[in-house]
Design an enzyme around this catalytic site. Structure first.
Site, PDB file in Angstrom:
ATOM      1  N   HIS A 118      -3.257   4.378  -2.372  1.00 29.67           N
ATOM      2  CA  HIS A 118      -4.299   3.500  -1.666  1.00 29.67           C
ATOM      3  C   HIS A 118      -5.248   3.901  -0.693  1.00 29.67           C
ATOM      4  O   HIS A 118      -6.209   3.892  -0.392  1.00 29.67           O
ATOM      5  CB  HIS A 118      -3.801   2.199  -1.373  1.00 29.67           C
ATOM      6  CG  HIS A 118      -3.148   1.335  -2.433  1.00 29.67           C
ATOM      7  ND1 HIS A 118      -1.781   1.164  -2.402  1.00 29.67           N
ATOM      8  CD2 HIS A 118      -3.836   0.564  -3.376  1.00 29.67           C
ATOM      9  CE1 HIS A 118      -1.360   0.319  -3.488  1.00 29.67           C
ATOM     10  NE2 HIS A 118      -2.844  -0.129  -4.125  1.00 29.67           N
ATOM     11  N   GLU A 126      -8.219   6.284 -10.664  1.00 27.91           N
ATOM     12  CA  GLU A 126      -8.150   6.414 -12.262  1.00 27.91           C
ATOM     13  C   GLU A 126      -6.882   6.246 -12.795  1.00 27.91           C
ATOM     14  O   GLU A 126      -6.856   6.308 -13.892  1.00 27.91           O
ATOM     15  CB  GLU A 126      -8.461   7.984 -12.242  1.00 27.91           C
ATOM     16  CG  GLU A 126     -10.332   8.026 -11.786  1.00 27.91           C
ATOM     17  CD  GLU A 126     -10.881   9.462 -12.316  1.00 27.91           C
ATOM     18  OE1 GLU A 126      -9.758  10.329 -12.362  1.00 27.91           O
ATOM     19  OE2 GLU A 126     -11.985   9.606 -12.404  1.00 27.91           O
ATOM     20  N   MET A 170       1.313   7.829  -8.101  1.00 28.32           N
ATOM     21  CA  MET A 170       1.621   6.949  -7.166  1.00 28.32           C
ATOM     22  C   MET A 170       1.358   5.507  -7.367  1.00 28.32           C
ATOM     23  O   MET A 170       0.408   5.336  -8.059  1.00 28.32           O
ATOM     24  CB  MET A 170       0.787   7.260  -5.685  1.00 28.32           C
ATOM     25  CG  MET A 170       1.182   8.467  -4.907  1.00 28.32           C
ATOM     26  SD  MET A 170       2.708   8.287  -4.000  1.00 28.32           S
ATOM     27  CE  MET A 170       2.585   9.890  -3.246  1.00 28.32           C
ATOM     28  N   LEU A 226       0.695  -1.348   0.071  1.00 32.76           N
ATOM     29  CA  LEU A 226       0.137  -0.053   0.046  1.00 32.76           C
ATOM     30  C   LEU A 226       0.708   1.271  -0.027  1.00 32.76           C
ATOM     31  O   LEU A 226       1.972   1.290   0.590  1.00 32.76           O
ATOM     32  CB  LEU A 226      -0.919   0.089   1.495  1.00 32.76           C
ATOM     33  CG  LEU A 226      -1.801  -1.255   1.260  1.00 32.76           C
ATOM     34  CD1 LEU A 226      -2.806  -1.076   2.599  1.00 32.76           C
ATOM     35  CD2 LEU A 226      -2.657  -1.318   0.309  1.00 32.76           C
ATOM     36  N   HIS A 227       0.533   2.359  -0.806  1.00 29.10           N
ATOM     37  CA  HIS A 227       0.740   3.555  -0.585  1.00 29.10           C
ATOM     38  C   HIS A 227       0.005   4.611  -0.402  1.00 29.10           C
ATOM     39  O   HIS A 227      -1.126   4.313  -0.450  1.00 29.10           O
ATOM     40  CB  HIS A 227       1.744   4.005  -1.967  1.00 29.10           C
ATOM     41  CG  HIS A 227       1.092   3.306  -3.286  1.00 29.10           C
ATOM     42  ND1 HIS A 227      -0.091   4.232  -3.557  1.00 29.10           N
ATOM     43  CD2 HIS A 227       1.163   2.490  -4.094  1.00 29.10           C
ATOM     44  CE1 HIS A 227      -0.632   3.700  -4.756  1.00 29.10           C
ATOM     45  NE2 HIS A 227       0.143   2.670  -5.058  1.00 29.10           N
TER      46      HIS A 227
END
Ligand code: PAF
Length: 280
Positions: free
Chosen positions: A35, A148, A184, A31-32
């Site tokens: 997220h 997106e 990201m 996760l970053h």
């Protein structure tokens, strides 16, 4: 923080919700901030938020990629805790999901699957469709949140929900960017220093392409983008497309009635980065 690892546990939990609204964020972990922004949205909009962490084997067309995909569940759980201790994590095993048959179902997404990513990642969207459909059936959320950045995936999931009459509201969320403009992605962590420095060029080029699209033809904009990457020493363009957001087909002649996006895939060394921008 509750972490469930089997579908029977998560289904039991969901059955106790008694009309509370459920927001769902499917992820492959690592996760970053991108997220986390989806999870924040799910928390804001709903009574309960579930995040799944599952590296889905059927969406990889390359064994090595699947092996190398980072698996960092403890870190992911700690990050989610910083948002809220009430988030529910569903981190199933491959067996829990695929029950011994790790195969993708074949789908038709009315041609969306053959454009852009579909040309370079064989069977990828069948794998995505398979896992998302399965997760929706297990978790039965009211709403599900997708970034997106993977706009083609988002449109395909909308098509999936539509075709199979799955009662889930699919919410597209804006691309989360680093201060440099770089979208990201879990892959950014793997960029060597010089490539990390070079990668913001992708978004910079998209922004200029957007400006140019105001006055120039799609063909001219495409030529210009290609020439920018031809000159670039580190980044290699895989594709650049200006497409109708509904069909994802490349624009032939601009129409005021349609909405367009520019889509790009670039290699930074052996790391493949994608991005896109709304044009109108
Ligand atoms: O976007 C992703 O991370 C994955 O494709 C998804 C939607 C979680 C399915 O495995």
């Amino acid at each position: 923080m509750t972490v469930f690892t089997t579908k029977s546990e998560i289904q039991k939990f969901v059955s106790t919700l008694n009309g509370k609204t459920l927001g769902f964020v499917p992820t492959m972990g690592a996760l970053h901030e991108g997220h986390l922004s989806l999870v924040e949205k799910a928390i804001q909009d709903n009574d309960v938020a579930i995040v799944s962490v599952f590296v889905n084997p059927t969406q990889f067309d390359n064994e090595k990629d699947l092996e190398k995909y980072p698996r960092t569940l403890d870190r992911d759980v700690s990050l989610l805790k910083t948002l809220s201790p009430d988030i529910i994590v569903y981190a199933p095993s491959v067996d829990d999901i695929y029950e011994g048959q790790t195969e993708a179902q074949e789908f038709s997404f009315d041609g969306l699957e053959f454009e852009m990513e579909g040309k370079f990642r064989d069977g990828h969207f069948d794998g995505v469709g398979t896992i998302v459909k399965r997760l929706f059936e297990i978790v039965t959320p009211n709403s599900a949140y997708f970034g997106e950045k993977d706009f083609q995936q988002l449109q395909i999931i909308r098509k999936l929900v539509d075709k199979y009459h799955i009662p889930v509201k699919v919410k597209g969320c804006k691309i989360h960017r680093a201060a440099s403009g770089l979208a990201m992605s879990s892959r950014n962590e793997r960029l060597k220093r010089e490539y990390k420095k070079a990668a913001p060029f992708i978004y910079k080029t998209l922004k200029t392409a957007k400006e140019k699209f105001g006055t120039k033809s799609a063909t001219k904009v495409i030529e210009w983008v290609k020439s920018q990457f031809d000159k670039h020493e580190l980044l290699k363009l895989e594709y650049f497309s200006i497409a109708d957001i509904e069909t994802l087909k490349p624009v032939k002649r601009k129409s005021n009635k349609k909405n367009y996006r520019a889509f790009i895939a670039v290699y930074a060394d052996d790391i493949r980065l994608i991005d896109n921008i709304a044009l109108n």
